[in-house]
Each structure stands twice: as C-alpha cells, then as structure tokens.
Design an enzyme around this catalytic site. Structure first.
Site, PDB file in Angstrom:
ATOM      1  N   TYR A   1     -82.842  -7.148   3.506  1.00  0.00           N
ATOM      2  CA  TYR A   1     -81.378  -7.232   3.427  1.00  0.00           C
ATOM      3  C   TYR A   1     -80.809  -7.934   4.660  1.00  0.00           C
ATOM      4  O   TYR A   1     -79.904  -8.764   4.553  1.00  0.00           O
ATOM      5  CB  TYR A   1     -80.769  -5.836   3.284  1.00  0.00           C
ATOM      6  CG  TYR A   1     -81.171  -5.112   2.018  1.00  0.00           C
ATOM      7  CD1 TYR A   1     -81.186  -5.754   0.784  1.00  0.00           C
ATOM      8  CD2 TYR A   1     -81.543  -3.778   2.056  1.00  0.00           C
ATOM      9  CE1 TYR A   1     -81.559  -5.089  -0.369  1.00  0.00           C
ATOM     10  CE2 TYR A   1     -81.909  -3.101   0.900  1.00  0.00           C
ATOM     11  CZ  TYR A   1     -81.916  -3.763  -0.307  1.00  0.00           C
ATOM     12  OH  TYR A   1     -82.284  -3.098  -1.450  1.00  0.00           O
TER      13      TYR A   1
ATOM     14  N   GLU B   1     -76.975   1.268  -0.627  1.00  0.00           N
ATOM     15  CA  GLU B   1     -77.620   2.286   0.174  1.00  0.00           C
ATOM     16  C   GLU B   1     -79.128   2.058   0.069  1.00  0.00           C
ATOM     17  O   GLU B   1     -79.621   1.669  -0.987  1.00  0.00           O
ATOM     18  CB  GLU B   1     -77.311   3.711  -0.327  1.00  0.00           C
ATOM     19  CG  GLU B   1     -75.883   4.157  -0.117  1.00  0.00           C
ATOM     20  CD  GLU B   1     -74.967   3.802  -1.291  1.00  0.00           C
ATOM     21  OE1 GLU B   1     -73.748   3.925  -1.151  1.00  0.00           O
ATOM     22  OE2 GLU B   1     -75.488   3.387  -2.349  1.00  0.00           O
TER      23      GLU B   1
END
Length: 161
Positions: free
Chosen positions: A129, A117
């Site tokens: 990411y 998260e």
C-alpha cells in the site's frame, strides 16, 4: 505437492481484464478466501456485497482465479473492504496490479480517496500500500479476530488525490 502455475510478466497484466463478480464465481472465490485467511469472509458476506452493488472485480487467467477485491463507494470516497490474491499467485505483482486498477477506476469516476484497514502484522500488505502512496491514518484497536478469543489491531491507511 507442487502446483505448476504459470508465471506472468508485466505485459501479461494488460491481457487479464477483470469481470464483475457474480454468485457464479462464489465457489472459486470462497475456496481462495478460505485458503488465504485464518478468518475468511463468509458466503453471506460476498452475497450481501453483490446485492449492495459494491465494486467487485475478479481476475482470471484461463481457469485460474488470480484474485478479487470488494470496494464500497460512498460519495467521492471508496472503502476497500477486501483484496485477495490467490495464494499460488502472490508475490508476482498481482496485488499491485489490482490496486492500480482500482485507483484508475476510482479516478475515472470522480472518487478522491480510498480508505482501508489492514492487520498490523501484515507487513507485506502495508509495504505494498505504501508503494502506491497510501499513508498511515490511524489504528483501530482490537479490530481483527485472532485465535483463542484474542484480537489484533488494524492500521487505517488512505490514499487521497
């Protein structure tokens, strides 16, 4: 005050090998954690993670704490709970290096997915990411605390192979 921190090039990444986090590392880790986040993990969070035998590498170059991560393994998946690059070393490639090291470590151990998260407002982390192949999987509404009893959504991201 300007810190005179060394700049590391890509070849230097290979010379910096992580070590497993222990309670002896906690003073430095807590200092970095508190300087990096508005709502940092507590000493108890790290102690509980160490006691649970989570994967917790920490990277040092000489006396400089570069960063650390905390990952919880479950069967053939890994949940990245915390990844932090010390503020003085951000935007130098260490986050990418740490994540790639985690991906390699996971593959070597038969893990087939990494989940995490990230704050919806943390565009730099989301972009990092994504460059490593993580994809948007959903949201968690009101997941992270903000100031004045407000909350922020989390973006759920995953990498599977």
């Amino acid at each position: 005050m300007r810190l005179n921190l060394p700049f590391f090039s890509a070849p230097a990444f290979a010379s910096v090998q992580p070590v497993a986090m222990t309670t002896l590392h906690l003073p430095g880790v807590l200092h970095v954690e508190q300087s990096a986040y508005s709502h940092p993990w507590t000493q108890g969070n790290f102690i509980d993670s160490i006691a649970s035998a989570y994967h917790m590498p920490v990277w040092f170059q000489d006396e400089h704490l570069l960063g650390y991560l905390v990952a919880m393994r479950g069967a053939d998946e890994l949940h990245l709970l915390n990844i932090t690059v010390a503020p003085g070393f951000q935007r130098r490639g260490w986050g990418n290096h740490m994540l790639q090291t985690l991906i390699d470590w996971s593959r070597e151990r038969g893990v087939h997915a990494i989940w995490l998260e990230v704050r919806a407002s943390n565009r730099a982390a989301i972009a990092l990411y994504q460059t490593l192949g993580f994809e948007h999987q959903g949201e968690r509404k009101n997941y992270y605390p903000l100031a004045l009893n407000q909350r922020e959504d989390a973006v759920i991201m995953g990498l599977q192979w």
